[in-house]
Design a protein around this motif. Structure first.
Motif, short mmCIF file in Angstrom:
data_model
loop_
_atom_site.label_atom_id
_atom_site.label_comp_id
_atom_site.label_asym_id
_atom_site.label_seq_id
_atom_site.Cartn_x
_atom_site.Cartn_y
_atom_site.Cartn_z
N GLY A 184 78.32 -12.05 -66.58
CA GLY A 184 79.04 -11.52 -67.76
C GLY A 184 78.06 -10.84 -68.71
N ALA A 185 76.89 -11.47 -68.90
CA ALA A 185 75.90 -10.90 -69.83
C ALA A 185 75.39 -9.56 -69.31
CB ALA A 185 74.75 -11.89 -70.01
N LYS A 186 75.29 -9.44 -67.99
CA LYS A 186 74.83 -8.17 -67.38
C LYS A 186 75.82 -7.06 -67.68
CE LYS A 186 72.63 -8.53 -63.37
NZ LYS A 186 71.29 -7.95 -63.51
N ILE A 187 77.12 -7.38 -67.53
CA ILE A 187 78.14 -6.36 -67.80
C ILE A 187 78.12 -5.99 -69.29
CG2 ILE A 187 80.63 -5.83 -67.72
CD1 ILE A 187 79.33 -6.09 -64.91
N ARG A 188 77.98 -7.02 -70.12
CA ARG A 188 77.94 -6.73 -71.56
C ARG A 188 76.72 -5.88 -71.91
NH1 ARG A 188 77.68 -11.57 -75.20
NH2 ARG A 188 79.31 -12.20 -73.77
N PHE A 189 75.59 -6.18 -71.26
CA PHE A 189 74.36 -5.42 -71.52
C PHE A 189 74.59 -3.94 -71.21
CE2 PHE A 189 70.31 -3.53 -70.38
CZ PHE A 189 69.48 -3.96 -71.41
N LEU A 190 75.25 -3.68 -70.09
CA LEU A 190 75.51 -2.28 -69.71
C LEU A 190 76.47 -1.64 -70.71
CD1 LEU A 190 75.87 -2.70 -65.84
CD2 LEU A 190 73.89 -1.83 -67.11
N LYS A 191 77.47 -2.38 -71.09
CA LYS A 191 78.46 -1.88 -72.05
C LYS A 191 77.76 -1.49 -73.36
CE LYS A 191 83.01 -1.73 -72.76
NZ LYS A 191 83.51 -0.48 -72.39
N GLU A 192 76.76 -2.29 -73.73
CA GLU A 192 76.12 -2.06 -75.03
C GLU A 192 74.91 -1.13 -74.97
OE1 GLU A 192 75.34 -6.06 -76.29
OE2 GLU A 192 77.45 -6.41 -76.88
N ASN A 193 74.36 -0.92 -73.76
CA ASN A 193 73.10 -0.17 -73.69
C ASN A 193 73.16 1.12 -72.89
OD1 ASN A 193 70.91 -1.94 -75.06
ND2 ASN A 193 72.19 -3.34 -73.88
N VAL A 194 74.29 1.38 -72.24
CA VAL A 194 74.40 2.66 -71.51
C VAL A 194 75.17 3.62 -72.43
CG1 VAL A 194 75.41 3.77 -69.48
CG2 VAL A 194 74.31 1.53 -69.26
N LYS A 195 74.48 4.68 -72.86
CA LYS A 195 75.05 5.55 -73.91
C LYS A 195 76.40 6.16 -73.52
CE LYS A 195 71.43 8.33 -75.16
NZ LYS A 195 70.21 7.88 -74.53
#
Ligand SMILES: CC(=O)SCCNC(=O)CCNC(=O)[C@H](O)C(C)(C)COP(=O)(O)OP(=O)(O)OC[C@H]1O[C@@H](n2cnc3c(N)ncnc32)[C@H](O)[C@@H]1OP(=O)(O)O
Ligand SMILES: CC(C)C(=O)C(=O)O
Length: 503
Positions: A184-195
């Motif tokens: 879940g944290a990986k998906i959130r990381f992408l959601k928050e860090n991929v422009k």
């Protein structure tokens, strides 16, 4: 990308990842049958195959593209031109084609599969998407082994492929490595860090190596994914993929919390599970959630009593919602009186007439021997010593039959009836008819026997015979069952079994 933010896309990969199970390969006609069933189920995307892998798989994608028109038809490729050309060719008849291309994203894969570098792999990823875009508008990119990939590098790769035109970005936990919180944290990381993440749908594709595929998929969904890749019965490479029926029913059961809708007609889940299991020669484990044989079966007394009083005491899903007629109450030595009473009533016994405690004790002895008590066993239990099952029932204290070819058969019977022992003699055209007549002369009424069947249980002349008969009394029909090594006694038992239900 425009889409309903509450819609969760169901991407079914039974025909591709599911089919990677040893011994489960399907022919093209079989794939079409399953594809049509998936369309009727309501999946949004069907991954139809990996066209470069064989002429047969290529042809399956072609035929499925022609036959199944509602869902998007997707074909898998590696990140190379040959695979993509082949997929584009196979998809040329699809109404809504999608190419699913990708490459490994973990350092493990980059080093030990490709003997390459992060930079070179990132470039190949973007190039593959750009190349696929020449053939179709809808290009999904998979970052294989994303579960073990470095999040910062993964984010760079995802940003690059979206910039290259990817409409969906798939973050597979290829080896089923992650814990739900990590995934879940990986998906959130992408959601928050991929422009540019808002230009694509994030997809989750989880494997079940630690039994966490469904939990990881749900965690991904809760953290921003809007497509879930799954298979019927959770089949797939090694320990399998996320099970479609589990994820769909978890979303439905927890709608208030998760607020996601799918287009799945859940009533088709069980029939489709059975069809896939049969066609792919992959039995469904009995305790498999949602579709396993025991998913709605209750065998212990406390649970059975609870379910009989109010189904929801022990069921969070209505079996009808997934296409299963009803819950099952399985009689075992762990069952209690409520379950036994339920089955006896179902088989036509009037419970007020039965000595339930007596019958239950005999039931337990049999259940300890037999493990599971089926209808036949129960009928036998009731028919064998019919007298001990009923309160104030009519019972036989002795029966003697004279038969042969010199005179009409004759029966002499002693019955315990209304508190006294009474005797009668009667003759008939056979020993059974003589016996029934003798019984009827004591009880003082004639009851028509509509059906009368004698079977042996195991075969052989020394076998126990089983008699069932339908007796009509005052326009009502009563079934009677009797067992004995003597067919005349078995018939008398069956008649008394029916009689005790109305006398
Ligand atoms: C995680 C997954 O589920 S991915 C899908 C897995 N499914 C399958 O593999 C089933 C279909 N596969 C096949 O039919 C065959 O493996 C084929 C046709 C794809 C390839 O067969 P071959 O050319 O004989 O290669 P083989 O399978 O032995 O090896 C794989 C090759 O693809 C490369 N490769 C693997 N994944 C990728 C990728 N995503 N992008 C580019 N190349 C890749 C490997 O590095 C290896 O290349 P190499 O020969 O340069 O070392
Ligand atoms: C090809 C991809 C999507 C895959 O099956 C995986 O990584 O498990």
């Amino acid at each position: 990308m425009l889409h309903n933010p509450n819609h969760l896309y169901i991407f079914d990969t039974t025909l591709r990842d599911g089919e990677q199970v040893p011994g489960s390969q399907l022919t093209t006609p079989e794939k079409i049958i399953i594809g049509e069933a998936l369309q009727s189920l309501g999946v949004d995307i069907i991954e139809a195959g990996f066209p470069i892998s064989s002429p047969g798989d290529f042809q399956s994608v072609v035929e499925l593209s022609k036959a199944v028109r509602e869902p998007i038809i997707c074909a898998l490729t590696r990140a190379n031109k040959g695979d993509i050309d082949c997929a584009a060719e196979a998809l040329k008849y699809a109404k809504r084609p999608r190419i699913h291309t990708g490459i490994g994203s973990s350092d493990m894969h980059i080093k030990y599969k490709f003997n390459s570098t992060r930079e070179a792999i990132l470039e190949r990823a973007a190039e593959a998407v750009k190349y696929a875009k020449q053939f179709v508008e809808d290009v999904e990119f998979y970052a294989e082994d994303a579960g073990r990939a470095d999040n910062v590098y993964l984010a760079q790769m995802i940003e690059a492929v979206i910039a290259a035109g990817a409409t969906v970005v798939n973050i597979p936990d290829t080896n089923g490595y992650c814990l739900p919180e990590q995934y879940g944290a990986k998906i959130r990381f992408l959601k928050e860090n991929v422009k540019n993440i808002d230009q694509a749908i994030i997809s989750v594709h989880c494997h079940n190596d630690l039994g966490l595929a469904t939990a990881n998929s749900l965690s991904g969904i809760q953290n921003g994914a809007r497509q879930v890749e799954c298979t019927i019965n959770g089949i797939g490479e090694r320990a399998g993929n996320t099970s479609l029926e589990e994820v769909v029913m978890a979303l439905k059961t927890h709608y208030q919390t998760l607020q996601f809708q799918t287009n799945i007609n859940t009533k088709q889940l069980y029939p489709l599970s059975a069809m896939v299991s049969r066609m792919m020669r992959m039995p469904v484990q009995a305790n498999k959630a949602i579709v396993g044989r025991n998913a709605f079966a209750h065998s212990s007394g406390i649970h059975q009593d609870g379910v009989l009083k109010h189904r929801e005491n022990y069921e969070i899903i209505n079996p009808e919602d997934v296409g299963i007629d009803q819950s099952e109450i399985i009689l075992t030595a762990r069952s209690g009186r409520h379950a036994l009473k339920h089955h006896l009533e179902r088989l036509g016994y009037t419970i007020e007439r039965i000595d339930l405690d007596q019958t239950y004790q005999r039931f337990l002895t049999l259940a300890d021997e037999k493990k599971e008590i089926k209808d036949d066993d129960l009928l036998r239990l009731m028919g064998e010593e019919a007298e001990s099952n009923f309160k104030n029932g009519v019972t036989i204290s002795s029966l003697q039959v004279i038969t042969g070819d010199q005179s009409d058969p004759q029966a002499i019977i002693k019955l315990n009836y209304r508190g006294t022992e009474q005797e009668a003699t009667a003759s008939g055209n056979g020993p059974v008819s003589a016996t029934i007549k003798a019984i009827e002369s004591i009880i003082g009424s004639h009851n028509e026997i509509k059906e009368f069947n004698i079977h042996s249980i195991h075969g052989g002349s020394d076998d126990v015979s089983k008699v069932d008969m339908r007796v009509i009394h005052e326009d009502q029909s009563y079934m009677g069952y009797g067992f004995s090594t003597d067919i005349v006694r078995a018939s008398a038992n069956a008649y008394l079994d029916a009689l005790n239900k109305f006398v």
